[in-house]
Design a protein around this motif. Structure first.
Motif, mmCIF file in Angstrom:
data_model
loop_
_atom_site.group_PDB
_atom_site.id
_atom_site.type_symbol
_atom_site.label_atom_id
_atom_site.label_comp_id
_atom_site.label_asym_id
_atom_site.label_seq_id
_atom_site.Cartn_x
_atom_site.Cartn_y
_atom_site.Cartn_z
ATOM 1 N N UNK A 23 0.821 -1.197 0.000
ATOM 2 C CA UNK A 23 0.000 0.000 0.000
ATOM 3 C C UNK A 23 0.870 1.268 0.000
ATOM 4 N N UNK A 24 2.034 1.198 0.628
ATOM 5 C CA UNK A 24 2.950 2.345 0.641
ATOM 6 C C UNK A 24 3.545 2.617 -0.740
ATOM 7 N N UNK A 25 3.637 1.579 -1.563
ATOM 8 C CA UNK A 25 4.271 1.704 -2.875
ATOM 9 C C UNK A 25 3.293 1.889 -4.027
ATOM 10 N N UNK A 26 2.035 1.511 -3.830
ATOM 11 C CA UNK A 26 1.132 1.553 -4.969
ATOM 12 C C UNK A 26 -0.315 1.401 -4.585
ATOM 13 N N UNK A 27 -1.109 0.929 -5.531
ATOM 14 C CA UNK A 27 -2.559 0.894 -5.386
ATOM 15 C C UNK A 27 -3.084 -0.541 -5.355
ATOM 16 N N UNK A 28 -3.962 -0.790 -4.403
ATOM 17 C CA UNK A 28 -4.662 -2.067 -4.326
ATOM 18 C C UNK A 28 -5.637 -2.137 -5.488
ATOM 19 N N UNK A 29 -5.650 -3.266 -6.182
ATOM 20 C CA UNK A 29 -6.536 -3.418 -7.340
ATOM 21 C C UNK A 29 -7.637 -4.437 -7.097
ATOM 22 N N UNK A 30 -7.320 -5.533 -6.445
ATOM 23 C CA UNK A 30 -8.315 -6.510 -6.033
ATOM 24 C C UNK A 30 -7.633 -7.456 -5.065
ATOM 25 N N UNK A 31 -8.369 -8.427 -4.533
ATOM 26 C CA UNK A 31 -7.801 -9.297 -3.510
ATOM 27 C C UNK A 31 -6.398 -9.754 -3.894
ATOM 28 N N UNK A 32 -5.444 -9.462 -3.036
ATOM 29 C CA UNK A 32 -4.056 -9.927 -3.180
ATOM 30 C C UNK A 32 -3.378 -9.454 -4.463
ATOM 31 N N UNK A 33 -3.825 -8.327 -5.020
ATOM 32 C CA UNK A 33 -3.210 -7.780 -6.237
ATOM 33 C C UNK A 33 -3.008 -6.276 -6.069
ATOM 34 N N UNK A 34 -1.780 -5.833 -6.320
ATOM 35 C CA UNK A 34 -1.442 -4.415 -6.288
ATOM 36 C C UNK A 34 -0.799 -4.015 -7.600
ATOM 37 N N UNK A 35 -0.952 -2.741 -7.941
ATOM 38 C CA UNK A 35 -0.277 -2.162 -9.091
ATOM 39 C C UNK A 35 0.623 -1.051 -8.552
ATOM 40 N N UNK A 36 1.900 -1.094 -8.921
ATOM 41 C CA UNK A 36 2.877 -0.158 -8.382
ATOM 42 C C UNK A 36 3.607 0.565 -9.494
ATOM 43 N N UNK A 37 4.040 1.769 -9.202
ATOM 44 C CA UNK A 37 4.907 2.521 -10.100
ATOM 45 C C UNK A 37 6.129 2.892 -9.267
ATOM 46 N N UNK A 38 7.256 2.182 -9.485
ATOM 47 C CA UNK A 38 8.434 2.326 -8.632
ATOM 48 C C UNK A 38 9.697 2.494 -9.467
ATOM 49 N N UNK A 39 10.718 3.010 -8.820
ATOM 50 C CA UNK A 39 12.039 3.092 -9.448
ATOM 51 C C UNK A 39 12.751 1.748 -9.251
ATOM 52 N N UNK A 40 13.891 1.581 -9.906
ATOM 53 C CA UNK A 40 14.669 0.348 -9.735
ATOM 54 C C UNK A 40 15.102 0.188 -8.281
ATOM 55 N N UNK A 41 15.513 1.281 -7.662
ATOM 56 C CA UNK A 41 15.942 1.243 -6.256
ATOM 57 C C UNK A 41 14.783 0.855 -5.350
#
Length: 90
Positions: A23-41
């Motif tokens: 949740x700190x890195x991205x968005x919850x989409x459905x049960x046990x699935x997140x979508x994130x937009x992150x850097x390589x680090x």
């Protein structure tokens, strides 16, 4: 980079930790699935943190899928749209 993260964690406390971390890195989409937009680090940091929150001997697992630009552009939602108010994906 855009990631889709799925997880299957047996212990409730560990599952909550994984959820809160994602949740700190991205968005919850459905049960046990997140979508994130992150850097390589951030991806390396995320993987390190998630590794400490699961018990592979209990069958826990997390999968990270990297989405290319073409893949991101061709995402289709069927049914109810994911909740936008929880999203922090840019």
């Amino acid at each position: 980079m855009r990631l889709v993260v799925t997880y299957d964690v047996s212990d409730d406390a560990n599952r909550r930790q994984v959820y809160r971390t994602l949740e700190r890195y991205g968005a919850w989409r459905q049960y046990s699935v997140f979508e994130l937009d992150v850097s390589k680090t951030e991806r390396v940091e995320l993987e390190d943190e998630l590794t400490t929150q699961i018990e592979p001997t209990d069958g826990d697992r997390i999968r990270l899928y990297r989405l290319c630009e073409a893949c991101c552009d061709s995402v289709t939602d069927l049914g109810v749209a994911p909740p936008e108010e929880q999203s922090n994906v840019l």
